[in-house]
Design an enzyme around this catalytic site. Structure first.
Site, PDB file in Angstrom:
ATOM      1  N   GLU A  87      55.096 107.322  71.045  1.00  0.00           N
ATOM      2  CA  GLU A  87      55.165 105.862  71.128  1.00  0.00           C
ATOM      3  C   GLU A  87      54.243 105.349  72.235  1.00  0.00           C
ATOM      4  O   GLU A  87      53.774 106.129  73.069  1.00  0.00           O
ATOM      5  CB  GLU A  87      56.623 105.447  71.399  1.00  0.00           C
ATOM      6  N   ASP A  98      57.002 115.968  63.247  1.00  0.00           N
ATOM      7  CA  ASP A  98      58.166 115.512  64.006  1.00  0.00           C
ATOM      8  C   ASP A  98      59.453 115.673  63.210  1.00  0.00           C
ATOM      9  O   ASP A  98      59.422 115.997  62.024  1.00  0.00           O
ATOM     10  CB  ASP A  98      57.992 114.055  64.454  1.00  0.00           C
ATOM     11  N   HIS A 105      51.525 104.270  67.071  1.00  0.00           N
ATOM     12  CA  HIS A 105      51.950 105.651  67.371  1.00  0.00           C
ATOM     13  C   HIS A 105      51.351 106.643  66.371  1.00  0.00           C
ATOM     14  O   HIS A 105      51.064 106.292  65.221  1.00  0.00           O
ATOM     15  CB  HIS A 105      53.479 105.782  67.459  1.00  0.00           C
ATOM     16  N   ASN A 161      52.872 100.132  65.553  1.00  0.00           N
ATOM     17  CA  ASN A 161      52.636  99.977  67.001  1.00  0.00           C
ATOM     18  C   ASN A 161      51.570 100.948  67.509  1.00  0.00           C
ATOM     19  O   ASN A 161      51.391 101.103  68.708  1.00  0.00           O
ATOM     20  CB  ASN A 161      53.940 100.178  67.788  1.00  0.00           C
TER      21      ASN A 161
END
Ligand code: F6R
Length: 263
Positions: free
Chosen positions: A144, A68, A139, A137
């Site tokens: 996400e 990313d 991801h 979280n």
């Protein structure tokens, strides 16, 4: 999934590097790596660099694709993932910079940049070994919660929690970009082998969801349960919420010697 629980974070890096080196030896010199940024893989990358320096691993013909990149941060910016990958992967591991790819988050046409990235991965023959961290979280990449499990490289809005987690790399939360380009979950799942590393109790809940929770877009990493060649390498703290921790330890401890690494 193969679950390896190590006594500390240092050992996680060493075991991840040893596992990666075995895969690299099996694939050959033209291996295509998928590389993550963030804290999780840093130790593993440093250990791989040591193997390269010792002449035990040659990555000079390897290619690499980052997961990313932030949108709107120019290439040379210290927090751009271009720069992070140059410092943690390309230079220490002796890769040819021309074969190291990071999505172009500064492109005028971001959608075209995402498609070009997918095309470049395909042209390279796909990723042989993908390194992953996991967000608190759940991801993977910057996919996400509620990301499509079939997604490809695209622009995403960063969750507030991800921006807060990454604020440590910036002067303030306001400076953390709100958007990124990320390989999709479908893109990541196309990799032939995956090594996911996580350390520290801040990752314990996400790790438990990824390994033992239902496969759900609420914890995107849980999709890895559907991948045939995933190794999850974690320390005791990150293993803290796993229900079957004794089972994983016993299973690993009783593997034949040639299959097992010192944890
Ligand atoms: C990084 C990436 C992220 C991180 C994750 C964990 O390229 O795609 O998924 O792997 O946010 O970050 P760290 O390792 O910093 O805790």
């Amino acid at each position: 999934m193969e679950i390896i629980i190590c006594r500390n974070a240092q050992r996680v890096g060493e075991v991840a590097a040893a596992k990666a080196a075995r895969i690299a030896a099996a694939v050959g010199p033209g291996i295509v790596l998928g590389v993550a940024t963030g804290s999780s893989p840093v130790q593993a990358f440093a250990e791989l660099a040591k193997l390269v320096a010792a002449g035990e691993l040659d990555l000079s013909e390897a290619s690499a694709f980052a997961l990313d990149e932030y949108v709107g941060i120019p290439e040379g910016h210290p927090q751009s993932y271009h720069e992070v990958i140059r410092q943690t992967v390309t230079e220490p591991m002796g890769l040819d910079p021309a074969r190291v790819h990071v999505p172009n988050g500064f492109a005028d046409d971001l959608a075209a940049a995402c498609q070009a990235y997918e095309d470049a991965i395909t042209a390279a023959g796909g990723v042989d070994l993908q390194f992953l961290g996991v967000g608190s979280n759940g991801h993977i990449g910057f996919n996400e919660p509620t990301s499509s499990l079939a997604s490809r490289t695209r622009i995403k809005t960063l969750a507030r929690r991800s921006r807060e987690d990454n604020a440590r790399f910036f002067d303030s939360l306001d400076e953390v970009p709100r958007h990124c380009l990320t390989q999709g979950i479908g893109t990541i799942m196309d990799a032939r082998n995956v090594i996911l590393v996580a350390t520290g109790e801040g990752k314990a809940h996400a790790v438990a969801q990824v390994i033992e929770g239902p496969v759900t877009a609420l914890y995107p990493g849980s999709v890895l349960q559907l991948h045939p060649h995933v190794t999850v390498i974690i320390d005791e703290a990150a293993a803290g919420e796993l229900a079957l921790v004794d089972y994983y330890k016993e299973t690993y401890a009783t593997l034949p010697d040639w299959q097992r690494l010192e944890v």
